[in-house]
Structures are given as C-alpha cells and as structure tokens.
Design a protein around this motif. Structure first.
Motif, PDB file in Angstrom:
ATOM      1  N   HIS A  96      38.631  24.869  13.179  1.00 12.43           N
ATOM      2  CA  HIS A  96      37.609  23.842  12.959  1.00 12.43           C
ATOM      3  C   HIS A  96      37.033  23.901  11.541  1.00 12.43           C
ATOM      4  O   HIS A  96      35.912  23.438  11.305  1.00 12.43           O
ATOM      5  CB  HIS A  96      36.505  23.964  14.016  1.00 12.43           C
ATOM      6  N   HIS A  98      36.112  22.605   8.131  1.00 13.16           N
ATOM      7  CA  HIS A  98      35.874  21.226   7.710  1.00 13.16           C
ATOM      8  C   HIS A  98      36.409  20.981   6.299  1.00 13.16           C
ATOM      9  O   HIS A  98      35.999  20.044   5.623  1.00 13.16           O
ATOM     10  CB  HIS A  98      34.369  20.919   7.780  1.00 13.16           C
ATOM     11  N   HIS A 196      30.422  26.961  14.340  1.00 14.71           N
ATOM     12  CA  HIS A 196      31.070  25.970  13.487  1.00 14.71           C
ATOM     13  C   HIS A 196      31.562  26.599  12.186  1.00 14.71           C
ATOM     14  O   HIS A 196      30.906  27.485  11.635  1.00 14.71           O
ATOM     15  CB  HIS A 196      30.104  24.828  13.156  1.00 14.71           C
ATOM     16  N   GLU A 360      35.262  20.514  21.139  1.00 17.21           N
ATOM     17  CA  GLU A 360      33.973  21.056  20.717  1.00 17.21           C
ATOM     18  C   GLU A 360      33.060  21.242  21.930  1.00 17.21           C
ATOM     19  O   GLU A 360      32.427  20.290  22.383  1.00 17.21           O
ATOM     20  CB  GLU A 360      33.320  20.089  19.727  1.00 17.21           C
ATOM     21  N   TYR A 383      37.894  24.869  21.184  1.00 12.73           N
ATOM     22  CA  TYR A 383      38.658  24.365  20.044  1.00 12.73           C
ATOM     23  C   TYR A 383      40.152  24.653  20.222  1.00 12.73           C
ATOM     24  O   TYR A 383      40.819  25.154  19.312  1.00 12.73           O
ATOM     25  CB  TYR A 383      38.110  24.950  18.729  1.00 12.73           C
ATOM     26  N   TYR A 390      32.903  16.017  21.281  1.00  8.07           N
ATOM     27  CA  TYR A 390      32.019  17.071  21.805  1.00  8.07           C
ATOM     28  C   TYR A 390      32.022  17.035  23.330  1.00  8.07           C
ATOM     29  O   TYR A 390      32.031  15.956  23.935  1.00  8.07           O
ATOM     30  CB  TYR A 390      30.595  16.869  21.283  1.00  8.07           C
TER      31      TYR A 390
HETATM   32 ZN   LIG Z   1      32.338  20.185  15.019  1.00 10.70          ZN
END
Ligand SMILES: [Zn+2]
Length: 443
Positions: A96, A98, A196, A360, A383, A390
């Motif tokens: 995950h 980003h 996260h 998520e 994940y 979500y």
């Molecule tokens: Zn996220």
C-alpha cells in the motif's frame, strides 16, 4: 507433512519492479503529472512453502498501492496452469505504498479526471509487466526451495496511530516469521504491520517504498542474503504518527522531513524485527493448508438518476464520479449493487493461522478476530488479493467519514456499503478458519 526434524521446503525470490520511465503514481488525487524520479527502487517478492508432495503455498508481496482482483486472479490462474497450485494456496499482498505506479483498474477514479491515452498506455504496459513478473518470481521461488525451519512470534511497534480519532483503536502487534536453512542461517523474514504506508504524504512525485520499503532495506542490510517481505495488517484507519507532527515551511523542507520520518519508521520496524529474532520463537512443523472463499458485500441503496444528475452538477470529485455513473446509465451498463470480496486463510497445523483479508480493512476487524480466535496463534493480514476500497466495521460505517464511505468515489464504487458488512466478513472468516483456533469458553 514435515519430517521429524521439522524441516519444510522453502524458496524465496524477488524482482525489481521499478519502471525506467515516468508513470502516474497511485495514492494521491492531488498528483497530476507522471513521476519525476526514483527515491528508492521497489520490488515484488515471493515466498514458497512446502514440497510438491506437501502441496506448496506461495505468498507474493508487491510494493504497490493496490492490486486489482482481476490481476491477482490472472497470476493465480497462470501459476495453477503451470504448477497445479490451487487458488487457495496462492496469495498476493501489497504494501500500500502511495509512491508506486498506477495499475489498470486500481482505484481508477483517484484523480477525479480522465487519464490521457498516452499515460494510460504506460499504466497498462506496467500492469502487463507486473503480471509477468509476479508469475516469474512465483516459479523462481518454487525452483529455489530447500529444507528450512520456520518459526514465529509477535513483537510490538508503536508508530501506527488511529487517524480518525485521537487515541482511537490501533493494532500495534508485529507478527514476525523467520525462515532459517538446515544449517541455521537466516534466509527470509516475513513481517506484518497494521499501518498506512503514507509517511511521504504526497509531498513529492517520486517512486518509493515508504516506511515498508525502508524497513525491508534495513532488515536486509542487517542480515545479508536475507529476503525481507512486508505485508500490511488492518491499518486502514491508521497513519504513521509522524503525519501528525508539525511540518517546516517550504515544499522541499516538507519533503525532506517526511522522507527522514519514513526512514525512521522503517528503522524502528527493522530494530523490532532484530529484537524478535533474538527472542525464543514458536516453531512451525506443518506446511500450511489454504482455504479461499468469496462473500458478496452489498452496497447501500443506489442513487436515483435525479440524484446522480444533482451530484454531477456539483463538479469536483463527487461530480466526476456521478458523471461517470450517468455515462454508464446512458450506455445501458448496470451499476454494481455489490462486490465479491475474497477472504483467505492459511493454517500451519494447530500452531498458527494467518488470515488474509482483502483491501483496506479498519482495525476493528483484527481486534474483534483476536477476541473470537486464540490471539496467541492468530495473524491477521489485510491489503491482500484485491483493492475494491475501504472495508469499514459497523462502527466506522455508522460514523461515516473517509473510511466509512467517503473514499468510495475514488475507487469508482457507486456508494457506501449497506449495514451488515462487518458481520458478513467475520462470518466468512469463521468459515475459512478451523474451529480449533476459536477461543475456548471458560465455563
Ligand atoms: Zn489507504
């Protein structure tokens, strides 16, 4: 079954998946251009456990924001055709981060704007390459299997903070599995943490593994010839605590500060892993048995055409999402009323059960599962396998906000989930986990 020395065949493989060309990165809608460079190279890694006689399992972890269901299914199907490994024995997880490339059909409304055909072509090409790479490392990990010992324990790490509520629930457990060869040399470490991978916070537009990437790098630096694999737990409502720290003035200063924090969190994880490796561990003597189920999670009542039109007039992210749904209605396409949600478990005899929830998942799920199942033998992962959005608990769904339903528009889902989503997921976990892992009642 393992032999009496508890030796289990294990193989690991990895491949560099860093694109050598600019590409749109997934995770932040505010990024409007292709990537500007590379802070850290990113990898896909595979762990194969069990001999052909045992019926092996393979776990992949990919440094990416989210793997679409169809991509995981494609790789699993190819692996099944080449090796006979069934779907329940194959799992694909993602960190995950980003700061990795967009994939085809992965949170495709994130930018609330259409992506240009040239940019989309690169995303499609990268997705095809990643699919091939995931297949290749699976086959390589299977080829590299050799007799090993597996052991695990649970550490603790505190940088995850509830990002919805000050002092809200978090899961600070850090399950660590270590794989040593027959001579006792460490070969691989698999770690999971519920947070996260967003320390960089979109402060830049470079490729990077964020804290998970730095943690893997630090573990591998401390233990040469070891492959570190990181997967993510139920951290959908958790951010690294550095996100709440004050930031300096200036774009470059903010970027440098956030990068330093990502390295700091990675180092903290690597240090806790080191600590766990020095502790007594619980040995594993059985090759895992996989179980895979799907459950349909229904959406709440869909908007009417009038409601879609009113939203489209608003513009912005809500307007874009509504406009896309109106286009679907114009084209006679049905709007989805539910998603098919994959849930998987691997049980290593009666020693350990690992649950792989998709996408998520908020922390309430892992805290609840650890009450309903024996938490000394349970590892709750998320994940994994798919990236539909979500997955809120009933509490978070009722509270609303981003994880409760607000983020659905960025995933291209029509609306929030209908009440009852938590129980549907929990009931399915009870189907995939053997009853021997349930908490024994005391009466
Ligand atoms: Zn996220």
């Amino acid at each position: 079954m393992a032999n009496r020395d508890n030796l289990i065949e294990v193989g690991v493989a990895q491949i560099d998946i860093t694109p050598d060309y600019p590409i749109r990165l997934n995770g932040y809608g505010s990024r409007r251009t292709e990537s500007e460079g590379i802070i850290q190279r990113i990898y896909a890694k595979a762990l194969a456990i069990g001999s052909d006689d045992d019926g092996p399992v393979v776990m992949i972890t990919v440094e990416n924001c989210g793997l679409p269901d169809e991509l995981t299914e494609e790789v699993s199907e190819r692996v099944k055709n080449k090796t006979g490994i069934p779907r329940e024995n194959f799992v694909a997880c993602y960190t995950h981060t980003h700061s990795a490339p967009c994939l085809t059909n992965s949170a495709s409304f994130i930018f609330s704007a259409d992506i240009s055909p040239e940019e989309q072509e690169k995303i499609d090409r990268y997705t095809r390459h990643l699919t091939n790479w995931m297949e290749a490392i699976t086959l390589e990990a299977l080829t590299k299997r050799e007799p090993c010992r597996l052991a695990w324990n649970i550490g603790e790490l505190s940088f995850a903070k509830n990002r919805r509520t000050e002092g809200g629930p978090v899961d600070h457990s850090l399950p660590v599995m270590q794989i040593t060869d027959a001579e006792g040399t460490l070969r691989a470490v698999w770690v999971s943490y519920a947070c996260h991978c967003t320390t960089l916070a979109g402060a830049d537009n470079h490729i990077c593994g964020d804290w998970a990437g730095f943690a893997q790098e630090d573990i591998q630096k401390a233990h040469p010839n070891v492959t570190a694999l990181i997967t993510i737990g139920c951290g959908a409502d958790a951010n690294p605590e550095s996100r709440m720290r004050p930031m300096p003035e200036g774009k470059q200063e903010v970027f440098e500060t956030r990068l330093a924090y990502a390295k700091e969190h990675g180092k903290a994880l690597a240090e806790e892993v080191k600590h766990q490796l020095e502790r007594d561990t619980k040995s594993i003597s059985d090759v895992p048995k996989g179980v895979f189920e799907r459950v349909n999670l229904p959406f709440d009542k869909l908007p009417t055409r009038d409601e879609w039109e009113a939203r489209a007039a608003q513009g912005g992210a809500i307007g874009y999402h509504a406009k896309k749904h109106l286009e679907m209605l114009e084209n006679g396409q049905a709007i989805k009323t539910d998603i098919s949600y994959p849930i998987q478990a691997w049980t290593f005899g009666d020693a350990l059960a690992v649950v792989f929830l998709a996408s998520e998942v908020v922390v309430d799920f892992s805290l609840r599962l650890k009450k309903e199942f024996d938490n000394t033998r349970l590892w709750v992962g998320a994940y994994a396998n798919a990236f539909p959005g979500y997955i809120p608990s009933e509490r978070v769904l009722a509270e609303g906000g981003y994880e409760g339903g607000g983020a659905m528009i960025y995933f291209g889902q029509p609306t929030r989930f209908a009440p009852g989503v938590e129980q549907l997921v929990i009931d399915t976990v009870h189907q995939v986990l053997p009853a021997e892992f349930l908490v024994k009642s005391n009466n």
